[in-house]
Design a protein around this motif. Structure first.
Motif, mmCIF file in Angstrom:
data_model
loop_
_atom_site.group_PDB
_atom_site.id
_atom_site.type_symbol
_atom_site.label_atom_id
_atom_site.label_comp_id
_atom_site.label_asym_id
_atom_site.label_seq_id
_atom_site.Cartn_x
_atom_site.Cartn_y
_atom_site.Cartn_z
ATOM 1 N N ILE A 5 -7.069 -25.755 -20.631
ATOM 2 C CA ILE A 5 -7.330 -24.454 -19.990
ATOM 3 C C ILE A 5 -6.549 -23.354 -20.715
ATOM 4 C CG2 ILE A 5 -7.011 -23.113 -17.866
ATOM 5 C CD1 ILE A 5 -7.385 -25.847 -16.350
ATOM 6 N N ILE B 165 -4.334 -28.870 -18.176
ATOM 7 C CA ILE B 165 -3.620 -27.601 -18.267
ATOM 8 C C ILE B 165 -3.616 -27.112 -19.722
ATOM 9 C CG2 ILE B 165 -1.429 -26.404 -17.806
ATOM 10 C CD1 ILE B 165 -2.577 -27.482 -15.233
ATOM 11 N N SER C 292 -8.640 -14.624 -12.049
ATOM 12 C CA SER C 292 -9.948 -15.286 -12.042
ATOM 13 C C SER C 292 -11.093 -14.284 -11.914
ATOM 14 C CB SER C 292 -10.014 -16.383 -10.986
ATOM 15 O OG SER C 292 -9.479 -15.969 -9.782
ATOM 16 N N LEU D 47 -3.543 -20.548 -8.282
ATOM 17 C CA LEU D 47 -3.733 -20.649 -6.829
ATOM 18 C C LEU D 47 -3.241 -22.003 -6.312
ATOM 19 C CD1 LEU D 47 -5.062 -19.121 -4.442
ATOM 20 C CD2 LEU D 47 -7.083 -20.490 -4.877
ATOM 21 N N ILE D 48 -3.595 -23.068 -7.023
ATOM 22 C CA ILE D 48 -3.174 -24.421 -6.627
ATOM 23 C C ILE D 48 -1.642 -24.526 -6.662
ATOM 24 C CG2 ILE D 48 -3.253 -26.874 -7.299
ATOM 25 C CD1 ILE D 48 -6.122 -26.312 -8.369
ATOM 26 N N GLY E 4 -3.241 -33.385 -14.231
ATOM 27 C CA GLY E 4 -3.816 -32.310 -15.024
ATOM 28 C C GLY E 4 -3.122 -32.127 -16.369
ATOM 29 N N LEU F 272 -7.439 -20.310 -10.923
ATOM 30 C CA LEU F 272 -7.503 -21.336 -9.874
ATOM 31 C C LEU F 272 -6.280 -22.250 -9.922
ATOM 32 C CD1 LEU F 272 -11.317 -22.290 -9.979
ATOM 33 C CD2 LEU F 272 -10.168 -20.611 -8.536
ATOM 34 N N VAL F 273 -5.798 -22.535 -11.147
ATOM 35 C CA VAL F 273 -4.584 -23.350 -11.284
ATOM 36 C C VAL F 273 -3.383 -22.602 -10.692
ATOM 37 C CG1 VAL F 273 -2.954 -24.372 -12.932
ATOM 38 C CG2 VAL F 273 -5.408 -24.720 -13.233
ATOM 39 N N ARG G 186 -10.294 -29.389 -17.672
ATOM 40 C CA ARG G 186 -9.733 -30.403 -16.781
ATOM 41 C C ARG G 186 -8.252 -30.645 -17.014
ATOM 42 N NH1 ARG G 186 -13.424 -35.227 -18.169
ATOM 43 N NH2 ARG G 186 -11.727 -36.314 -17.157
ATOM 44 N N LEU H 252 -0.331 -33.154 -9.541
ATOM 45 C CA LEU H 252 -0.543 -32.154 -10.594
ATOM 46 C C LEU H 252 -0.345 -32.765 -11.973
ATOM 47 C CD1 LEU H 252 1.059 -28.936 -9.120
ATOM 48 C CD2 LEU H 252 -1.346 -29.386 -9.570
ATOM 49 N N THR I 80 0.435 -22.201 -5.757
ATOM 50 C CA THR I 80 1.147 -21.463 -4.697
ATOM 51 C C THR I 80 1.749 -22.374 -3.617
ATOM 52 O OG1 THR I 80 -0.917 -20.887 -3.555
ATOM 53 C CG2 THR I 80 0.011 -19.228 -5.026
ATOM 54 N N ILE J 209 -11.047 -18.153 -15.597
ATOM 55 C CA ILE J 209 -11.250 -18.384 -14.162
ATOM 56 C C ILE J 209 -10.439 -19.605 -13.734
ATOM 57 C CG2 ILE J 209 -12.919 -18.945 -12.356
ATOM 58 C CD1 ILE J 209 -15.100 -17.662 -14.087
ATOM 59 N N GLN J 210 -10.560 -20.670 -14.527
ATOM 60 C CA GLN J 210 -9.878 -21.923 -14.178
ATOM 61 C C GLN J 210 -8.360 -21.730 -14.156
ATOM 62 O OE1 GLN J 210 -11.687 -24.103 -12.957
ATOM 63 N NE2 GLN J 210 -11.501 -26.153 -13.758
#
Lengths: 278, 125
Positions: free
Chosen positions: B62, B59, B28, B82-83, B123, B79-80, B57, B120, B85, B75-76
């Motif tokens: 993105i 997967i 990111s 990270l979510i 997404g 973040l995905v 919005r 999830l 983990t 970046i997104q």
């Protein structure tokens, strides 16, 4: 203001929030939403989306420090996550149904509660393990070592604690916070687990709870990459720094100042919600 | 196979988490640097909520943006990661409890995993 300046200011504010949150034990996430909404005039939905992402970053990033202490209880955490994740899914649905004014008001109340609860004295409970209780059947027991030796402990009042955790999860999904204060309340006050076990297990749970609403937030467009990146990196840097400083600094004065800031933000959130400015 | 202790289990999971957070941050930040090189719109758009298109919005949206080196998609994507983990954390726990032959907690952690995948799944629509 250019995007670069805006992002830099956002980053700086998030470092401060993460640092103070970690040093005082109040958690950085809890002040991010009011700071974004009140100071930066960011829409509250983007604010809670960015806050939720930063909560996951802090929980996962700090896990290794907590695990080394050897105090978190993986079974207690996992069992209660059934309640918090279901609550978080409900909270994420409610976030779309409830108006921004009400979210601001509920947020204000939670801020006031967090500030007050940070001054509660920590009485360490030690419930002996008894075979045949619900806690024993669910393996909600453990042992931990201090200077005076190894102590065995068990949970109590499991259904009440489980129910309160569902509430903590709902607040987390609705407000984009870790709701660590409510989680510690459920484990420490209700289930009478040792205080250190409660706080470290709470950190373990916060990330998983937040992830349960993050997918729903993402699909609704609450997570704006520009805002979330600055906030996530800032809170992560601040809180990792804060856990290092924590050991050295005497924090009681700082804690009082920060709690006062949280109270002011709480009142401001309630006022803004009632007058319709948020 | 030897049954791992709880502490060994948690340590390996925590190490994996740190790796996940680092990878997410690197991706990111790289996206963020690309983003800052571009001319962009005014920040006033953050003051009024706009859900935006599927590009950021879902997967697939993105990923599509990632392939075309779109900075906000990159970046997104971080973040995905990270979510993901905490989700990986629960997956590791399911495996760990299975190795400890603790059936009750294989069940408990599988329920948590199902709730996470349900969320999830939004997404992926």
């Amino acid at each position: 203001m250019s995007v670069l300046v805006f992002s830099s200011l956002l980053f700086a504010a998030s470092v401060a929030a993460g640092l103070l949150g970690a040093m005082t034990g109040l958690g950085g996430g809890v002040v991010i939403v009011p700071v974004l909404a009140l100071l930066f005039k960011v829409d509250i939905r983007y604010a809670i989306g960015a806050s939720l992402v930063s909560v996951i970053a802090t929980s996962s990033g700090a896990a290794i420090a907590y695990v080394r202490e050897g105090l978190s209880n993986i079974r207690v955490g996992m069992f209660l996550e059934v309640a918090t994740t279901l609550g978080a899914v409900l909270g994420a649905y409610l976030a779309a149904k409830i108006s921004g004014h009400w979210i601001a008001i509920i947020f204000g109340v939670v801020l006031l509660y967090s500030a007050i609860s940070s001054f509660r004295s920590n009485v360490d409970h030690l419930v002996p393990i008894q075979p045949g209780t619900l806690a024993s059947k669910l393996e909600l027991t453990g042992r931990y070592t201090t200077a005076d030796g190894t102590h065995a402990y068990s949970a109590e009042r499991v259904p009440f604690g489980f129910g309160l955790m569902f509430g903590a999860g709902t607040l987390s999904g609705l407000l984009g916070i870790g709701s660590g204060a409510v989680k510690v309340l459920a484990m420490d006050q209700v289930m009478r687990l040792p205080f250190k076990v409660s706080t470290t297990t709470s950190n373990f749970m916060i990330g998983v709870t937040a992830a349960a609403s993050a997918g729903i937030y993402l699909s609704r467009g609450y997570i704006d990459p520009t805002i979330a990146l600055s906030v996530m990196l800032g809170v992560l840097c601040g809180s990792l720094l804060g856990t290092r400083v924590l050991v050295k600094a005497r924090v009681s004065m700082l804690k009082q100042v920060f709690a006062l800031v949280v109270v002011v933000l709480g009142i401001e959130m309630i006022y803004s919600g009632i007058t319709g400015r948020i | 196979m030897r049954r791992p202790s709880d502490h060994e289990l948690e340590l390996s999971v925590a190490g994996m988490l740190r790796f996940g957070v680092t990878a997410a941050a690197v991706v990111s930040i790289f996206g963020g640097l690309l983003y800052l090189r571009q001319p962009h719109a005014s920040i006033t758009r953050f003051q009024k909520f706009n859900a935006g298109g599927p590009g950021l919005r879902t997967i697939s949206g993105i990923w599509h943006g990632m392939v075309h080196l779109d900075p906000r998609s990159m970046i997104q994507f971080g973040l995905v990661l990270l979510i993901a983990t905490p989700v990986a954390r629960v997956v590791f726990c399911v495996i760990g409890f299975a190795r400890q032959k603790d059936r009750l907690y294989v069940l408990v952690s599988s329920i948590v995993l199902l709730v996470l995948l349900y969320s999830l799944g939004h997404g992926f629509q």
